[in-house]
Design a protein around this motif. Sequence first.
Motif, PDB file in Angstrom:
ATOM      1  N   ASN A  56       0.870  -1.172   0.000  1.00  0.00           N
ATOM      2  CA  ASN A  56       0.000   0.000   0.000  1.00  0.00           C
ATOM      3  C   ASN A  56       0.905   1.220   0.000  1.00  0.00           C
ATOM      4  OD1 ASN A  56      -2.167   1.726   0.120  1.00  0.00           O
ATOM      5  ND2 ASN A  56      -2.677   1.285   2.258  1.00  0.00           N
ATOM      6  N   VAL A  57       1.197   1.722  -1.197  1.00  0.00           N
ATOM      7  CA  VAL A  57       2.246   2.721  -1.358  1.00  0.00           C
ATOM      8  C   VAL A  57       1.707   3.958  -2.065  1.00  0.00           C
ATOM      9  CG1 VAL A  57       3.980   0.895  -1.452  1.00  0.00           C
ATOM     10  CG2 VAL A  57       3.038   1.765  -3.586  1.00  0.00           C
ATOM     11  N   SER A  58       2.581   4.962  -2.175  1.00  0.00           N
ATOM     12  CA  SER A  58       2.262   6.147  -2.963  1.00  0.00           C
ATOM     13  C   SER A  58       3.011   6.041  -4.293  1.00  0.00           C
ATOM     14  CB  SER A  58       2.684   7.409  -2.202  1.00  0.00           C
ATOM     15  OG  SER A  58       4.089   7.462  -2.100  1.00  0.00           O
ATOM     16  N   ASN A  59       2.832   7.022  -5.146  1.00  0.00           N
ATOM     17  CA  ASN A  59       3.528   7.014  -6.436  1.00  0.00           C
ATOM     18  C   ASN A  59       4.868   7.732  -6.364  1.00  0.00           C
ATOM     19  OD1 ASN A  59       2.063   5.460  -8.348  1.00  0.00           O
ATOM     20  ND2 ASN A  59       0.471   7.023  -8.379  1.00  0.00           N
ATOM     21  N   ALA A  60       5.489   7.706  -5.207  1.00  0.00           N
ATOM     22  CA  ALA A  60       6.825   8.274  -5.028  1.00  0.00           C
ATOM     23  C   ALA A  60       7.859   7.276  -5.564  1.00  0.00           C
ATOM     24  CB  ALA A  60       7.068   8.563  -3.549  1.00  0.00           C
ATOM     25  N   PRO A  61       9.134   7.691  -5.695  1.00  0.00           N
ATOM     26  CA  PRO A  61      10.161   6.784  -6.187  1.00  0.00           C
ATOM     27  C   PRO A  61      10.283   5.523  -5.341  1.00  0.00           C
ATOM     28  CG  PRO A  61      10.976   9.043  -6.134  1.00  0.00           C
ATOM     29  CD  PRO A  61       9.645   9.054  -5.445  1.00  0.00           C
ATOM     30  N   ILE A  62      10.711   4.431  -5.983  1.00  0.00           N
ATOM     31  CA  ILE A  62      10.988   3.178  -5.286  1.00  0.00           C
ATOM     32  C   ILE A  62      12.446   2.824  -5.482  1.00  0.00           C
ATOM     33  CG2 ILE A  62       8.611   2.353  -5.510  1.00  0.00           C
ATOM     34  CD1 ILE A  62       9.518   0.566  -7.813  1.00  0.00           C
ATOM     35  N   ALA A  63      12.963   1.936  -4.637  1.00  0.00           N
ATOM     36  CA  ALA A  63      14.364   1.507  -4.750  1.00  0.00           C
ATOM     37  C   ALA A  63      14.444   0.018  -4.441  1.00  0.00           C
ATOM     38  CB  ALA A  63      15.253   2.304  -3.787  1.00  0.00           C
ATOM     39  N   ILE A  64      15.094  -0.733  -5.330  1.00  0.00           N
ATOM     40  CA  ILE A  64      15.202  -2.185  -5.200  1.00  0.00           C
ATOM     41  C   ILE A  64      16.596  -2.539  -4.700  1.00  0.00           C
ATOM     42  CG2 ILE A  64      15.041  -4.377  -6.441  1.00  0.00           C
ATOM     43  CD1 ILE A  64      13.198  -2.936  -8.436  1.00  0.00           C
ATOM     44  N   SER A  65      16.657  -3.420  -3.710  1.00  0.00           N
ATOM     45  CA  SER A  65      17.939  -3.806  -3.114  1.00  0.00           C
ATOM     46  C   SER A  65      18.809  -4.539  -4.134  1.00  0.00           C
ATOM     47  CB  SER A  65      17.714  -4.687  -1.882  1.00  0.00           C
ATOM     48  OG  SER A  65      17.098  -5.911  -2.250  1.00  0.00           O
ATOM     49  N   PRO A  66      20.136  -4.496  -3.974  1.00  0.00           N
ATOM     50  CA  PRO A  66      21.048  -5.122  -4.944  1.00  0.00           C
ATOM     51  C   PRO A  66      20.814  -6.619  -5.141  1.00  0.00           C
ATOM     52  CG  PRO A  66      22.255  -3.652  -3.489  1.00  0.00           C
ATOM     53  CD  PRO A  66      20.873  -3.763  -2.935  1.00  0.00           C
ATOM     54  N   ASP A  67      20.292  -7.306  -4.128  1.00  0.00           N
ATOM     55  CA  ASP A  67      20.029  -8.741  -4.265  1.00  0.00           C
ATOM     56  C   ASP A  67      18.613  -9.030  -4.769  1.00  0.00           C
ATOM     57  OD1 ASP A  67      18.524  -8.078  -2.068  1.00  0.00           O
ATOM     58  OD2 ASP A  67      19.555  -9.426  -0.673  1.00  0.00           O
ATOM     59  N   ASP A  68      17.870  -7.987  -5.142  1.00  0.00           N
ATOM     60  CA  ASP A  68      16.502  -8.120  -5.658  1.00  0.00           C
ATOM     61  C   ASP A  68      15.556  -8.793  -4.670  1.00  0.00           C
ATOM     62  OD1 ASP A  68      16.842  -6.862  -8.164  1.00  0.00           O
ATOM     63  OD2 ASP A  68      17.697  -8.680  -9.035  1.00  0.00           O
ATOM     64  N   GLN A  69      15.801  -8.614  -3.385  1.00  0.00           N
ATOM     65  CA  GLN A  69      14.954  -9.234  -2.373  1.00  0.00           C
ATOM     66  C   GLN A  69      14.028  -8.251  -1.670  1.00  0.00           C
ATOM     67  OE1 GLN A  69      14.840 -12.681  -1.860  1.00  0.00           O
ATOM     68  NE2 GLN A  69      16.025 -12.520  -3.744  1.00  0.00           N
ATOM     69  N   TRP A  70      14.302  -6.954  -1.777  1.00  0.00           N
ATOM     70  CA  TRP A  70      13.524  -5.944  -1.049  1.00  0.00           C
ATOM     71  C   TRP A  70      13.230  -4.745  -1.954  1.00  0.00           C
ATOM     72  CZ3 TRP A  70      12.115  -7.077   3.957  1.00  0.00           C
ATOM     73  CH2 TRP A  70      12.820  -8.112   4.591  1.00  0.00           C
ATOM     74  N   ILE A  71      12.056  -4.152  -1.738  1.00  0.00           N
ATOM     75  CA  ILE A  71      11.695  -2.914  -2.422  1.00  0.00           C
ATOM     76  C   ILE A  71      11.346  -1.865  -1.369  1.00  0.00           C
ATOM     77  CG2 ILE A  71      10.134  -1.758  -4.018  1.00  0.00           C
ATOM     78  CD1 ILE A  71       9.672  -4.362  -5.411  1.00  0.00           C
ATOM     79  N   ALA A  72      12.041  -0.747  -1.419  1.00  0.00           N
ATOM     80  CA  ALA A  72      11.732   0.376  -0.524  1.00  0.00           C
ATOM     81  C   ALA A  72      10.793   1.328  -1.255  1.00  0.00           C
ATOM     82  CB  ALA A  72      13.005   1.097  -0.112  1.00  0.00           C
ATOM     83  N   ALA A  73       9.731   1.719  -0.579  1.00  0.00           N
ATOM     84  CA  ALA A  73       8.738   2.611  -1.165  1.00  0.00           C
ATOM     85  C   ALA A  73       8.188   3.525  -0.073  1.00  0.00           C
ATOM     86  CB  ALA A  73       7.598   1.802  -1.800  1.00  0.00           C
ATOM     87  N   VAL A  74       7.504   4.562  -0.495  1.00  0.00           N
ATOM     88  CA  VAL A  74       6.828   5.434   0.461  1.00  0.00           C
ATOM     89  C   VAL A  74       5.416   4.898   0.639  1.00  0.00           C
ATOM     90  CG1 VAL A  74       6.033   7.762   0.961  1.00  0.00           C
ATOM     91  CG2 VAL A  74       8.205   7.419  -0.220  1.00  0.00           C
ATOM     92  N   GLY A  75       5.072   4.564   1.865  1.00  0.00           N
ATOM     93  CA  GLY A  75       3.750   4.016   2.147  1.00  0.00           C
ATOM     94  C   GLY A  75       2.660   5.065   2.003  1.00  0.00           C
ATOM     95  N   ALA A  76       1.429   4.610   2.004  1.00  0.00           N
ATOM     96  CA  ALA A  76       0.297   5.528   1.900  1.00  0.00           C
ATOM     97  C   ALA A  76       0.257   6.511   3.064  1.00  0.00           C
ATOM     98  CB  ALA A  76      -1.005   4.732   1.831  1.00  0.00           C
ATOM     99  N   ASP A  77       0.884   6.146   4.190  1.00  0.00           N
ATOM    100  CA  ASP A  77       0.934   7.033   5.357  1.00  0.00           C
ATOM    101  C   ASP A  77       2.118   7.989   5.320  1.00  0.00           C
ATOM    102  OD1 ASP A  77       2.995   5.254   5.760  1.00  0.00           O
ATOM    103  OD2 ASP A  77       2.384   4.662   7.789  1.00  0.00           O
ATOM    104  N   GLY A  78       2.915   7.928   4.242  1.00  0.00           N
ATOM    105  CA  GLY A  78       4.054   8.833   4.097  1.00  0.00           C
ATOM    106  C   GLY A  78       5.352   8.307   4.651  1.00  0.00           C
ATOM    107  N   ALA A  79       5.332   7.156   5.327  1.00  0.00           N
ATOM    108  CA  ALA A  79       6.549   6.575   5.899  1.00  0.00           C
ATOM    109  C   ALA A  79       7.227   5.664   4.888  1.00  0.00           C
ATOM    110  CB  ALA A  79       6.212   5.789   7.164  1.00  0.00           C
ATOM    111  N   VAL A  80       8.557   5.600   4.952  1.00  0.00           N
ATOM    112  CA  VAL A  80       9.285   4.664   4.103  1.00  0.00           C
ATOM    113  C   VAL A  80       9.056   3.253   4.641  1.00  0.00           C
ATOM    114  CG1 VAL A  80      11.560   3.908   3.314  1.00  0.00           C
ATOM    115  CG2 VAL A  80      11.018   6.341   3.401  1.00  0.00           C
ATOM    116  N   THR A  81       8.635   2.369   3.755  1.00  0.00           N
ATOM    117  CA  THR A  81       8.373   0.985   4.111  1.00  0.00           C
ATOM    118  C   THR A  81       9.124   0.087   3.143  1.00  0.00           C
ATOM    119  OG1 THR A  81       6.177   1.560   4.952  1.00  0.00           O
ATOM    120  CG2 THR A  81       6.581  -0.762   4.458  1.00  0.00           C
ATOM    121  N   VAL A  82       9.739  -0.971   3.682  1.00  0.00           N
ATOM    122  CA  VAL A  82      10.515  -1.900   2.860  1.00  0.00           C
ATOM    123  C   VAL A  82       9.734  -3.206   2.762  1.00  0.00           C
ATOM    124  CG1 VAL A  82      12.714  -3.104   2.622  1.00  0.00           C
ATOM    125  CG2 VAL A  82      12.658  -0.804   3.609  1.00  0.00           C
ATOM    126  N   TYR A  83       9.421  -3.590   1.526  1.00  0.00           N
ATOM    127  CA  TYR A  83       8.616  -4.787   1.274  1.00  0.00           C
ATOM    128  C   TYR A  83       9.493  -5.936   0.788  1.00  0.00           C
ATOM    129  CZ  TYR A  83       4.434  -1.866   1.527  1.00  0.00           C
ATOM    130  OH  TYR A  83       3.438  -1.020   1.958  1.00  0.00           O
TER     131      TYR A  83
END
Length: 201
Positions: free
Chosen positions: A73-100
């Motif tokens: 449940n994210v916003s349309n802000a930039p995302i970042a994928i970890s070098p091992d392709d195991q995690w995606i960092a995104a800005v959650g709908a509440d405005g906090a950075v969340t790592v999925y």
Amino acid sequence: MTSRDQHGLSLVPTGAGTTEEVPVSGLVVGVGQWSHDGGRLWITARQKDQVRVQLFPVDVVSRKLLEPIAGSNVSNAPIAISPDDQWIAAVGADGAVTVYPIQKGEPVRISSVRVDLFPNPAGWTTTGELWVFLAGATPPRLVRVEVHSGKITQSIDLDRRQIGADEIAEVRITPDESLLAVEYGVWRGRLELMKGIPADR
């Protein structure tokens, strides 16, 4: 590339080849980023009749949109994928950075980074720490965060005057932490003297 109305998604070759459309019927497409192995394109998107934005993978070989990360449940802000392709960092709908986690697992909310500073993921280190850009900080800065502990291990202040920027919109850092890419805006105005305007205008 997304269509102008954000209802379409196309994969465009950088050399010889043909543009191929990825069927995304019913979705409004936001931002995206390639996985490091090149096998998937991750996008933020939502159903046309819904507000919730989720993280969807596109399989590059089959050109098919796959199921979204459950619970994303994210916003349309930039995302970042970890070098091992195991995690995606995104800005959650509440405005906090969340790592999925891309596989199974619980998302990690980075509560040590203040929401009121408008955080955005800026990249990952080769050792798995996350860089976050704080657009609302004074001065604007990058902080490096240990994901699971939330500990901030480094901070870099950005000097807008050095690049002649009035506003910094987005920052990306290379995995070896040697280079920054900065998207910024410059405000320009003009003052005009106008003669002959009637007094009642």
